[in-house]
Design a protein around this motif. Structure first.
Motif, PDB file in Angstrom:
ATOM      1  N   ASP A  17       0.828  -1.209   0.000  1.00 39.34           N
ATOM      2  CA  ASP A  17       0.000   0.000   0.000  1.00 39.34           C
ATOM      3  C   ASP A  17       0.860   1.256   0.000  1.00 39.34           C
ATOM      4  OD1 ASP A  17      -2.255  -1.531  -0.016  1.00 39.34           O
ATOM      5  OD2 ASP A  17      -2.696  -1.304   2.119  1.00 39.34           O
ATOM      6  N   GLN A  18       1.905   1.247   0.850  1.00 39.17           N
ATOM      7  CA  GLN A  18       2.780   2.424   0.907  1.00 39.17           C
ATOM      8  C   GLN A  18       3.570   2.586  -0.386  1.00 39.17           C
ATOM      9  OE1 GLN A  18       2.388   0.174   3.297  1.00 39.17           O
ATOM     10  NE2 GLN A  18       2.381   1.100   5.331  1.00 39.17           N
ATOM     11  N   ARG A  19       4.015   1.478  -0.966  1.00 38.16           N
ATOM     12  CA  ARG A  19       4.771   1.566  -2.219  1.00 38.16           C
ATOM     13  C   ARG A  19       3.884   2.037  -3.368  1.00 38.16           C
ATOM     14  NH1 ARG A  19       9.803  -0.651  -1.519  1.00 38.16           N
ATOM     15  NH2 ARG A  19      10.018  -2.478  -0.159  1.00 38.16           N
ATOM     16  N   GLY A  20       2.598   1.728  -3.298  1.00 38.42           N
ATOM     17  CA  GLY A  20       1.696   2.073  -4.380  1.00 38.42           C
ATOM     18  C   GLY A  20       1.206   3.502  -4.356  1.00 38.42           C
ATOM     19  N   ARG A  21       1.307   4.171  -3.223  1.00 39.88           N
ATOM     20  CA  ARG A  21       0.757   5.524  -3.133  1.00 39.88           C
ATOM     21  C   ARG A  21       1.438   6.497  -4.095  1.00 39.88           C
ATOM     22  NH1 ARG A  21       0.403   9.469   2.211  1.00 39.88           N
ATOM     23  NH2 ARG A  21      -0.387  11.282   1.079  1.00 39.88           N
ATOM     24  N   PRO A  22       2.780   6.512  -4.228  1.00 39.34           N
ATOM     25  CA  PRO A  22       3.386   7.440  -5.197  1.00 39.34           C
ATOM     26  C   PRO A  22       2.932   7.171  -6.628  1.00 39.34           C
ATOM     27  CG  PRO A  22       5.029   6.645  -3.650  1.00 39.34           C
ATOM     28  CD  PRO A  22       3.803   5.824  -3.420  1.00 39.34           C
ATOM     29  N   PHE A  23       2.676   5.910  -6.969  1.00 38.95           N
ATOM     30  CA  PHE A  23       2.189   5.581  -8.307  1.00 38.95           C
ATOM     31  C   PHE A  23       0.836   6.258  -8.549  1.00 38.95           C
ATOM     32  CE2 PHE A  23       0.004   2.889 -11.391  1.00 38.95           C
ATOM     33  CZ  PHE A  23       0.985   2.626 -12.338  1.00 38.95           C
ATOM     34  N   ALA A  24      -0.043   6.160  -7.565  1.00 42.55           N
ATOM     35  CA  ALA A  24      -1.358   6.789  -7.694  1.00 42.55           C
ATOM     36  C   ALA A  24      -1.237   8.301  -7.783  1.00 42.55           C
ATOM     37  CB  ALA A  24      -2.244   6.389  -6.518  1.00 42.55           C
ATOM     38  N   ASP A  25      -0.346   8.894  -6.993  1.00 48.76           N
ATOM     39  CA  ASP A  25      -0.152  10.342  -7.046  1.00 48.76           C
ATOM     40  C   ASP A  25       0.414  10.768  -8.398  1.00 48.76           C
ATOM     41  OD1 ASP A  25      -1.094  10.489  -4.486  1.00 48.76           O
ATOM     42  OD2 ASP A  25       0.875  10.733  -3.540  1.00 48.76           O
ATOM     43  N   LEU A  26       1.320   9.963  -8.941  1.00 54.39           N
ATOM     44  CA  LEU A  26       1.886  10.257 -10.252  1.00 54.39           C
ATOM     45  C   LEU A  26       0.807  10.246 -11.331  1.00 54.39           C
ATOM     46  CD1 LEU A  26       4.447  10.548 -12.109  1.00 54.39           C
ATOM     47  CD2 LEU A  26       4.446   8.042 -12.223  1.00 54.39           C
ATOM     48  N   LEU A  27      -0.002   9.179 -11.349  1.00 49.40           N
ATOM     49  CA  LEU A  27      -1.003   9.022 -12.408  1.00 49.40           C
ATOM     50  C   LEU A  27      -2.140  10.027 -12.277  1.00 49.40           C
ATOM     51  CD1 LEU A  27      -0.991   7.021 -14.797  1.00 49.40           C
ATOM     52  CD2 LEU A  27       0.682   6.523 -13.019  1.00 49.40           C
ATOM     53  N   SER A  28      -2.329  10.587 -11.080  1.00 44.70           N
ATOM     54  CA  SER A  28      -3.389  11.584 -10.926  1.00 44.70           C
ATOM     55  C   SER A  28      -3.114  12.840 -11.736  1.00 44.70           C
ATOM     56  CB  SER A  28      -3.556  11.945  -9.443  1.00 44.70           C
ATOM     57  OG  SER A  28      -2.450  12.705  -8.972  1.00 44.70           O
ATOM     58  N   ARG A  29      -1.858  13.040 -12.159  1.00 41.42           N
ATOM     59  CA  ARG A  29      -1.498  14.238 -12.935  1.00 41.42           C
ATOM     60  C   ARG A  29      -1.466  13.964 -14.436  1.00 41.42           C
ATOM     61  NH1 ARG A  29       0.703  17.307  -8.532  1.00 41.42           N
ATOM     62  NH2 ARG A  29       0.830  19.162  -9.847  1.00 41.42           N
ATOM     63  N   VAL A  30      -1.761  12.722 -14.822  1.00 47.29           N
ATOM     64  CA  VAL A  30      -1.823  12.376 -16.245  1.00 47.29           C
ATOM     65  C   VAL A  30      -3.266  12.523 -16.697  1.00 47.29           C
ATOM     66  CG1 VAL A  30      -1.497  10.542 -17.961  1.00 47.29           C
ATOM     67  CG2 VAL A  30       0.143  10.811 -16.085  1.00 47.29           C
ATOM     68  N   ARG A  31      -3.513  13.408 -17.658  1.00 37.80           N
ATOM     69  CA  ARG A  31      -4.882  13.727 -18.040  1.00 37.80           C
ATOM     70  C   ARG A  31      -5.293  13.107 -19.375  1.00 37.80           C
ATOM     71  NH1 ARG A  31      -2.692  18.496 -16.341  1.00 37.80           N
ATOM     72  NH2 ARG A  31      -2.687  19.388 -18.462  1.00 37.80           N
ATOM     73  N   ALA A  32      -4.656  12.004 -19.729  1.00 33.51           N
ATOM     74  CA  ALA A  32      -5.049  11.303 -20.954  1.00 33.51           C
ATOM     75  C   ALA A  32      -6.469  10.763 -20.781  1.00 33.51           C
ATOM     76  CB  ALA A  32      -4.085  10.163 -21.236  1.00 33.51           C
ATOM     77  N   GLU A  33      -7.329  11.011 -21.761  1.00 40.21           N
ATOM     78  CA  GLU A  33      -8.730  10.629 -21.628  1.00 40.21           C
ATOM     79  C   GLU A  33      -9.024   9.251 -22.205  1.00 40.21           C
ATOM     80  OE1 GLU A  33     -11.184  13.687 -23.233  1.00 40.21           O
ATOM     81  OE2 GLU A  33     -10.531  15.200 -21.781  1.00 40.21           O
TER      82      GLU A  33
END
Length: 275
Positions: A17-33
């Motif tokens: 869970d802790q290792r995955g959080r930066p991945f989620a934060d990174l992808l939140s800034r990708v706005r590909a639809e």
């Protein structure tokens, strides 16, 4: 010379869970639809790659990792438009046509490549117009966990085996990603975040680094020395990161960059995607 470690998906999966959080934060800034083709370079055991398929169910999502052990673990989530392969990142760049990918993700991988900044323009070239490149690397090479590792690895009797695997060059800062990616013509968002992970278990920081940064050093040692090294390293880590009633706090700095290639995204359905 440094040796190539054999990665352990089970050890790496601790504190997922802790290792995955930066991945989620990174992808939140990708706005590909509606991307048609998404590639995860350095996908590890594939659990985070699978979230890309959940986000873009119409896309072809492909994970690439140089570790056969990691890709074997990824087979558990493979299926449908989600695929994986064992390949080196540079090899993937060489055989991938320019302008053929909508989203490229590289999470906690490029730090292993000393020439990563030189590779970024080639990654941008592989993107279609309007495509996205998302990068995250650890930025904690000056943390006690790494300082202790380097010091111990350069101490007798370990140095003969471990010292070459403890050498790590300076890692890029957000400004470095900003400079290189804007020079490649991209619009860039670069930043850093320090997480305060609360880890459970005995000598939790040791268990964390055994799955990542310390693994090349540990694997370079003969078995007898490895046991002694791990014990001494663990003792030092437990003093640097004392266990508290609620757990062990691991401050962890990470560096992020999200870049969009200029041009309008192409309207390409899954049928027209390069697989």
């Amino acid at each position: 010379m440094p040796t190539s470690p054999v990665w352990n998906p089970q050890q790496y999966g601790k504190y997922a869970d802790q290792r995955g959080r930066p991945f989620a934060d990174l992808l939140s800034r990708v706005r590909a639809e509606s991307p048609a083709t998404v590639v995860d370079l350095g996908c590890g055991p594939g659990n985070l790659t699978a979230t890309l398929a959940d986000r873009w169910p119409e896309a072809s999502v492909h994970g690439v990792d140089s570790s056969a052990e990691m890709i074997a673990a990824a087979a558990e989530v493979e299926g449908g438009s989600l695929t994986f392969e064992v390949a080196d990142l540079r090899e993937w760049i060489q055989r991938t046509p320019g302008g053929s990918v909508d989203v490229i993700v590289s999470n906690a991988t490029l730090q292993w490549l000393p020439d990563q900044l030189d590779l970024l323009p080639s990654l941008v070239e592989r993107l279609r117009p309007g495509g996205w490149l998302a990068i995250q690397i650890p930025g904690n090479h000056d943390a006690p966990s790494h300082e202790i590792l380097r010091e111990l690895a350069n101490t007798a009797p370990y140095a003969e085996f471990a010292a070459p695997n403890a050498v790590r060059g300076n890692l890029p800062e957000p400004a470095d990603y900003l400079r290189v990616l804007t020079s490649a013509g991209c619009e860039v968002d670069a930043w850093e975040t320090t997480y305060s992970h609360v880890l459970q278990g005995e000598n939790a920081v040791l268990e964390w680094v055994k799955g990542t940064g310390a693994r090349p050093v540990l694997q370079s040692l003969p078995e007898g020395l490895r046991v002694n090294f791990e014990r001494e390293y663990g003792e030092r880590l437990s003093r640097a990161y004392p266990r508290q009633a609620f757990g062990t706090v691991l401050p962890f700095r990470r560096v992020f960059a999200v870049a969009q290639k200029p041009g309008e995204p192409q309207s390409i359905g899954v049928e027209g995607a390069t697989r």
